[in-house]
Design a protein around this motif. Structure first.
Motif, short mmCIF file in Angstrom:
data_model
loop_
_atom_site.label_atom_id
_atom_site.label_comp_id
_atom_site.label_asym_id
_atom_site.label_seq_id
_atom_site.Cartn_x
_atom_site.Cartn_y
_atom_site.Cartn_z
N ARG A 112 0.59 -0.86 -0.29
CA ARG A 112 -0.27 -0.05 0.34
C ARG A 112 0.66 1.55 0.08
N MET A 146 0.43 4.21 -3.05
CA MET A 146 -0.04 5.00 -2.89
C MET A 146 0.66 6.09 -3.69
N CYS A 165 -6.01 1.78 -1.80
CA CYS A 165 -7.13 1.19 -1.52
C CYS A 165 -8.06 0.92 -0.79
#
Length: 354
Positions: free
Chosen positions: A246, A250, A266
């Motif tokens: 993540r 991101m 997400c």
């Protein structure tokens, strides 16, 4: 993704390079073949035409001719069949617990051809990957790139075997050089889990090959596999992997992703990846190397039993048998007698390997 690393090579050059130089004994180039891949192709319409002259068992006829054609080259073939511990689900379909109908007749054909075969504990490609990594065989012939996940380092693409006797070759060294330096070992598992493979067709929704390759560049790929082979808690290992994935998705802090993927970061669920899928890739059911049969030297086909078996399986009469043997089987006999001799004796010069 791996296509830039592929090269078309003549089978004869591959088989003879540096093989028959110096004193005997000499060992041939050994190719392990996933038999299930041949089953699928031999039953496809593009490999045989159903017409009045096709005769009995066109799939077995195709298997026979493909075997004879490949056996005319100076390689030793070892066929591997799936075993009882193969996964129950593959490519989204439930795997039958019964043997494929082609298993028994093809093993009978291989026996009279004096071609070696073995049955894996689980999947043939996992067994062949182990054997290739250990140097028991020189290459794996398959169309399934998952074989790299199981440790294979030299792969011949089965369906590219052409009429000019060339075949497409992939090696882990060429993949690292021409595709991505970090594509080795656990990295292949990460790609298979993220993009979807034999045991989970969906993978991580929204994650394509380039994105998965970006994660491989950025992350410690052993983290994912340690969830099933390390001493740490599987849940903790998977959580560390998700947190790291993540983070990189991101904002692409290292620049190795190529671009950020905030939506994917997400949407990455806490249920991904499936621990069972990782386990199937990292700890497949295989027969230990010490329990495998010893590979024997090449030997020519047993002609009388072969003729009888072809008559029983394909219904060929004497005239057709003689014609087929003249064009298809005799070249195999001659070559394997030469290989049998080379295994025991030293050539008078290096001409064989040139």
């Amino acid at each position: 993704m791996l296509e830039p690393a592929a090269t078309m090579v003549p089978i004869v050059s591959l088989a003879l390079s540096d093989r028959y130089i110096g004193p005997a004994p000499h060992s041939p180039y050994v190719v392990g073949i996933d038999a299930s891949g041949w089953f699928e192709q031999c039953q496809q319409g593009k490999w045989h035409r159903a017409h009045a002259q096709t005769g009995m068992n066109p799939a077995l006829r195709t298997f026979l001719f493909r075997l004879s054609r490949l056996a005319r080259y100076p390689v030793k073939l070892v066929f591997c069949y799936d075993g009882e511990q193969r996964p129950k689900i593959k490519r989204g379909h439930r795997v039958s617990t019964k043997d494929h109908w082609m298993v028994d007749p093809t093993q009978r054909i291989l026996n009279v051809f004096n071609m070696q075969w073995l049955t894996a504990a689980g999947e043939a490609e996992a067994q062949l990957g182990l054997m290739n990594r250990a140097g028991v065989i020189d290459a794996v012939m398959t169309d399934d790139s998952d074989v790299f996940v199981f440790g294979a380092h030299t792969v011949l693409r089965n369906s590219t075997f052409s009429t000019d006797a060339t075949i497409k070759l992939y090696t882990t060294s060429s993949i690292q050089e021409l595709v991505e330096p970090c594509l080795i070992g656990d990295a292949f598992t990460t790609i298979a889990v993220c993009c979807g493979g034999d045991y989970d067709k969906k993978g991580l929704p929204g994650c394509g090959r380039e994105t998965a390759l970006g994660l491989v560049r950025c992350m410690d790929t052993s983290t994912l596999c340690d969830a099933v082979r390390g001493d740490n808690s599987p849940d903790q290992s998977l959580q560390r992997w998700r947190d790291a994935a993540r983070h990189h998705l991101m904002s692409d802090p290292t620049g190795q992703m190529g671009r950020a993927h905030p939506a994917l970061a997400c949407s990455l669920p806490d249920s991904f990846p499936d621990l069972h899928v990782i386990d199937l890739y990292v700890k497949p059911a295989v027969t230990p190397l010490v329990e495998l049969p010893v590979l024997h030297s090449p030997a020519p086909p047993d002609l009388a039993p072969l003729a009888l078996l072809i008559h029983n399986l394909l219904g060929w009469d004497a005239k057709r048998l003689v014609s087929a043997f003249r064009s298809t089987v005799w070249p195999v006999v001659v070559l394997h007698e030469v290989l049998e001799d080379l295994a025991k004796n030293s050539p008078a010069s290096d001409e064989v390997s040139q």
